[in-house]
Design an enzyme around this catalytic site. Structure first.
Site, PDB file in Angstrom:
ATOM      1  N   SER A 256      13.611  42.060  90.766  1.00 15.37           N
ATOM      2  CA  SER A 256      14.172  40.724  90.581  1.00 15.37           C
ATOM      3  C   SER A 256      15.429  40.550  91.432  1.00 15.37           C
ATOM      4  CB  SER A 256      14.421  40.471  89.095  1.00 15.37           C
ATOM      5  OG  SER A 256      14.588  39.109  88.826  1.00 15.37           O
TER       6      SER A 256
ATOM      7  N   ASP B  90       3.831  35.533  86.517  1.00 10.54           N
ATOM      8  CA  ASP B  90       5.293  35.487  86.548  1.00 10.54           C
ATOM      9  C   ASP B  90       5.790  34.051  86.502  1.00 10.54           C
ATOM     10  OD1 ASP B  90       8.019  35.844  87.053  1.00 10.54           O
ATOM     11  OD2 ASP B  90       7.681  37.366  88.593  1.00 10.54           O
TER      12      ASP B  90
ATOM     13  N   HIS C 190       6.874  38.446  84.574  1.00 10.29           N
ATOM     14  CA  HIS C 190       7.896  38.887  85.524  1.00 10.29           C
ATOM     15  C   HIS C 190       8.066  40.407  85.505  1.00 10.29           C
ATOM     16  CE1 HIS C 190      11.255  38.504  88.168  1.00 10.29           C
ATOM     17  NE2 HIS C 190      12.173  38.820  87.263  1.00 10.29           N
TER      18      HIS C 190
END
Length: 287
Positions: free
Chosen positions: A96, A221, A249
């Site tokens: 991320s 996601d 995610h």
């Protein structure tokens, strides 16, 4: 083993260093810390890999200065850790926001000390929409949901953010644990890092990456949509995209077994390649 590395005056970064062998450097997502990789740290050392987890400034056990949460500064902190630990031929794994910082590191420091790259649900090429980029979150929406909400009620923001983190809500205890990691972040660090997520642009950085790269992406996601991974894949020459069909995610939790399997497959392949290159150099062979 935990230790601190001084990255600038009055700022120390916490580093967890476990195992022996080929180094793998883990960069966590917003707003967690290195402990989110617990289920990799418990497996990789048994397979001959050294796990190095970095808590970004403002997060986990690291110091939390008031300023300096840009991708440049976070990448410079990673460089300071690599220098201090004298790391070479590492795999850099960023999840991320950590994936975004990993990309900036590769471009800003020419991949110093890094031989391969893993981007997992990376916040790249750009996390928010622009006039010339019609993907990602709307900047005003990010400001409202992540920044303004943190100013007003950080526990509520984290609870709402956590609802988007995985595909399934069946792992409620795991989500509670992850949320507890996010509480360890500083309030202002959480806000300022979110501002970097909103404002930074990695498109010029991607073309400067020239190491073997694999991209892990959850097909479901809702935070970093799959189109972002496809664009990142197209921009990094020779990179490979692996989709996790049953993941949101956080594919390392939604499909933990597959994540570890694919990660070890990539690490072992690259490790064997590097060992072969080292042997060739010793024997005077040019590939």
């Amino acid at each position: 083993m935990g230790r601190y590395v001084q990255v600038e005056e009055n700022v120390k970064i916490y580093v967890e260093d476990i195992g022996e062998g080929t180094p793998v450097i883990f960069l966590h997502g917003w707003p967690a810390n290195h402990k989110m990789f617990e289920y990799q740290f418990s497996r990789l050392p048994a397979n001959g890999f050294r796990c190095i987890g970095i808590d970004f400034r403002g997060f986990g056990n690291s110091d939390a200065p008031w300023e300096s949460y840009s991708y440049d500064r976070l990448a410079d902190d990673v460089k300071a850790v690599i220098d201090e630990l004298k790391i070479t031929n590492a795999t850099l794994l960023g999840f991320s926001m950590g994936g975004a910082v990993a990309i900036r590191y590769m471009a800003r420091h020419n991949g110093y000390g890094v031989a391969s790259l893993v981007l997992a649900g990376a916040a790249a090429p750009v996390f928010t929409k622009r006039d010339d980029f019609d993907y990602g979150m709307d900047p005003a929406e990010l400001t409202e949901q992540l920044i303004d909400a943190t100013y007003e009620d950080r526990p509520k923001m984290l609870a709402n953010f956590g609802l988007q983190f995985t595909k399934t809500k069946s792992k409620s205890e795991m989500m509670m644990w992850l949320e507890s990691l996010c509480y360890q972040a500083s309030h202002h660090g959480t806000i300022k890092a979110a501002e970097s997520l909103r404002d930074e642009d990695l498109r010029p950085d991607l073309k400067q990456i020239n190491v073997p790269t694999v991209i892990f992406q959850g097909a479901k996601d809702k935070i970093c949509e799959p189109d972002l991974a496809r664009l990142t894949n197209e921009a990094i020459a020779g990179s490979r995209l692996i989709e996790f069909e049953e993941s949101g995610h956080a594919m390392m939790f939604d499909e933990q077994a597959k994540f570890n399997e694919e990660l070890l497959l990539f690490l072992n392949t690259e490790d064997l390649l590097h060992r072969g290159e080292d042997i060739d150099r010793m024997n005077g062979v040019t590939r």
